[in-house]
Design an enzyme around this catalytic site. Structure first.
Site, PDB file in Angstrom:
ATOM      1  N   GLY A 229      -7.542   5.511   4.651  1.00 52.40           N
ATOM      2  CA  GLY A 229      -7.020   6.257   3.522  1.00 52.40           C
ATOM      3  C   GLY A 229      -7.511   7.697   3.552  1.00 52.40           C
ATOM      4  O   GLY A 229      -8.660   7.971   3.917  1.00 52.40           O
TER       5      GLY A 229
ATOM      6  N   ARG B  65     -11.902   3.719  10.751  1.00 53.10           N
ATOM      7  CA  ARG B  65     -12.941   3.455   9.752  1.00 53.10           C
ATOM      8  C   ARG B  65     -13.313   1.980   9.832  1.00 53.10           C
ATOM      9  O   ARG B  65     -12.431   1.119   9.805  1.00 53.10           O
ATOM     10  CB  ARG B  65     -12.447   3.767   8.339  1.00 53.10           C
ATOM     11  CG  ARG B  65     -13.558   3.701   7.271  1.00 53.10           C
ATOM     12  CD  ARG B  65     -12.997   3.492   5.874  1.00 53.10           C
ATOM     13  NE  ARG B  65     -12.496   2.139   5.693  1.00 53.10           N
ATOM     14  CZ  ARG B  65     -11.270   1.845   5.211  1.00 53.10           C
ATOM     15  NH1 ARG B  65     -10.432   2.804   4.909  1.00 53.10           N
ATOM     16  NH2 ARG B  65     -10.901   0.592   5.077  1.00 53.10           N
TER      17      ARG B  65
ATOM     18  N   GLU C 113     -14.231  -5.410   9.072  1.00 53.33           N
ATOM     19  CA  GLU C 113     -12.934  -5.072   9.655  1.00 53.33           C
ATOM     20  C   GLU C 113     -12.910  -3.605  10.043  1.00 53.33           C
ATOM     21  O   GLU C 113     -13.761  -2.814   9.600  1.00 53.33           O
ATOM     22  CB  GLU C 113     -11.796  -5.360   8.674  1.00 53.33           C
ATOM     23  CG  GLU C 113     -11.892  -4.567   7.385  1.00 53.33           C
ATOM     24  CD  GLU C 113     -10.842  -4.993   6.360  1.00 53.33           C
ATOM     25  OE1 GLU C 113      -9.808  -4.298   6.291  1.00 53.33           O
ATOM     26  OE2 GLU C 113     -11.069  -5.986   5.653  1.00 53.33           O
TER      27      GLU C 113
ATOM     28  N   SER D 184      -6.511  -2.456   1.533  1.00 55.33           N
ATOM     29  CA  SER D 184      -6.602  -2.066   0.121  1.00 55.33           C
ATOM     30  C   SER D 184      -6.986  -3.220  -0.794  1.00 55.33           C
ATOM     31  O   SER D 184      -6.731  -3.180  -1.991  1.00 55.33           O
ATOM     32  CB  SER D 184      -5.289  -1.437  -0.366  1.00 55.33           C
ATOM     33  OG  SER D 184      -5.093  -0.186   0.249  1.00 55.33           O
TER      34      SER D 184
ATOM     35  N   TYR E 267      -9.214   3.054  -5.843  1.00 52.43           N
ATOM     36  CA  TYR E 267      -8.297   4.173  -6.055  1.00 52.43           C
ATOM     37  C   TYR E 267      -8.292   4.716  -7.479  1.00 52.43           C
ATOM     38  O   TYR E 267      -7.461   5.558  -7.805  1.00 52.43           O
ATOM     39  CB  TYR E 267      -6.888   3.751  -5.644  1.00 52.43           C
ATOM     40  CG  TYR E 267      -6.833   3.334  -4.198  1.00 52.43           C
ATOM     41  CD1 TYR E 267      -7.095   4.250  -3.184  1.00 52.43           C
ATOM     42  CD2 TYR E 267      -6.565   2.020  -3.827  1.00 52.43           C
ATOM     43  CE1 TYR E 267      -7.083   3.876  -1.849  1.00 52.43           C
ATOM     44  CE2 TYR E 267      -6.541   1.632  -2.492  1.00 52.43           C
ATOM     45  CZ  TYR E 267      -6.799   2.565  -1.509  1.00 52.43           C
ATOM     46  OH  TYR E 267      -6.783   2.192  -0.196  1.00 52.43           O
TER      47      TYR E 267
ATOM     48  N   ASN F  19     -10.161  -0.249  10.333  1.00 60.23           N
ATOM     49  CA  ASN F  19      -8.880   0.276   9.878  1.00 60.23           C
ATOM     50  C   ASN F  19      -8.429   1.400  10.800  1.00 60.23           C
ATOM     51  O   ASN F  19      -9.178   2.351  11.023  1.00 60.23           O
ATOM     52  CB  ASN F  19      -9.043   0.791   8.438  1.00 60.23           C
ATOM     53  CG  ASN F  19      -7.734   1.050   7.743  1.00 60.23           C
ATOM     54  OD1 ASN F  19      -6.947   1.853   8.219  1.00 60.23           O
ATOM     55  ND2 ASN F  19      -7.519   0.403   6.629  1.00 60.23           N
TER      56      ASN F  19
ATOM     57  N   ASP G 188     -15.519  -1.167   8.147  1.00 59.78           N
ATOM     58  CA  ASP G 188     -16.168  -1.630   6.918  1.00 59.78           C
ATOM     59  C   ASP G 188     -17.235  -2.651   7.269  1.00 59.78           C
ATOM     60  O   ASP G 188     -17.000  -3.574   8.069  1.00 59.78           O
ATOM     61  CB  ASP G 188     -15.137  -2.243   5.980  1.00 59.78           C
ATOM     62  CG  ASP G 188     -14.081  -1.230   5.542  1.00 59.78           C
ATOM     63  OD1 ASP G 188     -14.385  -0.021   5.553  1.00 59.78           O
ATOM     64  OD2 ASP G 188     -12.956  -1.641   5.206  1.00 59.78           O
TER      65      ASP G 188
ATOM     66  N   GLU H 235       0.814  -1.212   0.000  1.00 58.69           N
ATOM     67  CA  GLU H 235       0.000   0.000   0.000  1.00 58.69           C
ATOM     68  C   GLU H 235       0.854   1.272   0.000  1.00 58.69           C
ATOM     69  O   GLU H 235       0.380   2.351   0.368  1.00 58.69           O
ATOM     70  CB  GLU H 235      -0.937  -0.024   1.203  1.00 58.69           C
ATOM     71  CG  GLU H 235      -1.922  -1.186   1.160  1.00 58.69           C
ATOM     72  CD  GLU H 235      -2.737  -1.313   2.428  1.00 58.69           C
ATOM     73  OE1 GLU H 235      -3.701  -0.542   2.585  1.00 58.69           O
ATOM     74  OE2 GLU H 235      -2.407  -2.188   3.258  1.00 58.69           O
TER      75      GLU H 235
END
Length: 326
Positions: free
Chosen positions: A293, A272, A287, A163, A233, A289, A274, A27
């Site tokens: 990002g 964050r 999960e 990612s 991305y 984070n 998900d 990443e």
């Protein structure tokens, strides 16, 4: 004057921040983009910012010319597994984000799932198996048992990392072997789960001193149906809805899961989570984070903007909060 009447020492004004970006994980490029976003935002507020990678000169730089605050924007291993934060603590430098132990809990997807399930949060059925076991027990028999036990379709992903590297949906038993080979290129263990069908959400959590609060949920609709690296991305590959179009009660439940994850894992500043919302409204944890990002296509800045927050002011507030902890 009593102790209660003593004035609290004022925190110095924020003027110098070191942004850590890059790293050696897959990443790397995403981290550089996030680092540039944070640096540009802080510079707009007249904060002196240096952006540097993690290398053999980092400790010397921290010792010889210590910044007021470090803002780690490192994704993947070292950046999110707690290692670099351990180094920052050893160096005595305040930093933005979660402490090492909390990072370790969140970075291990199976561990985070277990802890959230203990809190009553719904998680996908699955199994975590190391690469060596497929050799020791025989891959064909183990693959057949996985497909029989968990059913199809499945989803395979590394037990650590982000990612969507090494992650893939599996529609048939024949595809499972190839998905595991791809997964093991990024990790020595694979998390094999039932593929939860529904609406994908990303829910950011922000704590700038008044306790963690959930940001508006971002609904994610990738053009190919899978939110892989390219969909994440590449501008235009994914449609985002913020706030999400889902029912208000469902979104409230999603926010509560994100807050539960943030608290249960012991995170701070921001995170964050998900999620997948099944058609019946059940919210399933995927999960969390610890270093979301922060690029132009990332969901955390998107959610912060929807909540009325200015990204530059938010970055400065997080850095100032880290400074106050010193």
């Amino acid at each position: 004057m009593t102790a209660a009447q003593k004035e609290v020492p004022a925190v110095a004004d924020l003027s110098r921040v070191l942004v850590l970006a890059g790293g050696l994980s897959p990443e790397h490029e995403v981290s550089l983009h996030s680092g540039r976003s944070v640096a540009e935002a802080l510079r707009r507020l007249d904060v002196e910012v240096q952006v540097t990678d993690v290398d053999s000169g980092l400790l010397d730089r921290l010792a010889q010319d210590p910044p007021q605050v470090v803002f780690p924007v490192l994704h993947g291993s070292a950046g999110e597994d707690g290692a670099i934060r351990e180094v920052l603590e050893l160096a005595g430098v305040p930093y933005v984000g979660a402490r090492p132990q909390a990072c370790r809990l969140a970075y291990s997807k199976p561990t985070a799932k277990t802890l959230l399930a203990e809190q009553g949060v719904s998680v996908a059925r699955g199994a975590t198996l190391p690469k060596s076991l497929f050799h020791d027990l025989g891959a064909p028999a183990l693959l057949d048992r996985l497909a029989d036990r968990l059913g199809l379709p499945l989803f395979v992903k590394p037990d650590r990392g982000g990612s969507a590297f090494g992650a893939a949906p599996v529609g048939s038993a024949q595809d499972l072997s190839a998905a595991l080979v791809s997964c093991f290129a990024y990790s020595d263990a694979a998390l094999i789960e039932e593929q939860v069908q529904g609406t994908e959400l990303a829910v950011g959590v922000l704590d700038t001193g008044q306790g963690p609060e959930a940001l508006p949920a971002v609904e994610i609709v990738p053009d190919g149906g899978v939110y892989d690296y390219a969909a994440r991305y590449t501008a235009g590959r994914t449609e985002f809805f913020c706030p999400s179009r889902l029912d208000g009660q469902v979104l409230e439940a999603a926010s509560e899961v994100a807050l539960t994850a943030h608290r249960t894992l012991g995170l701070r500043d921001f995170s964050r989570t998900d999620l997948i919302v099944r058609p019946d409204g059940e919210v399933v944890f995927l999960e969390t984070n610890v270093a979301p990002g922060l690029t132009e296509t990332s969901t955390f800045p998107m959610a912060a903007s929807a909540a009325g927050a200015d990204f530059a002011l938010l970055c400065r507030e997080l850095a100032q909060q880290a400074l106050s902890r010193s």
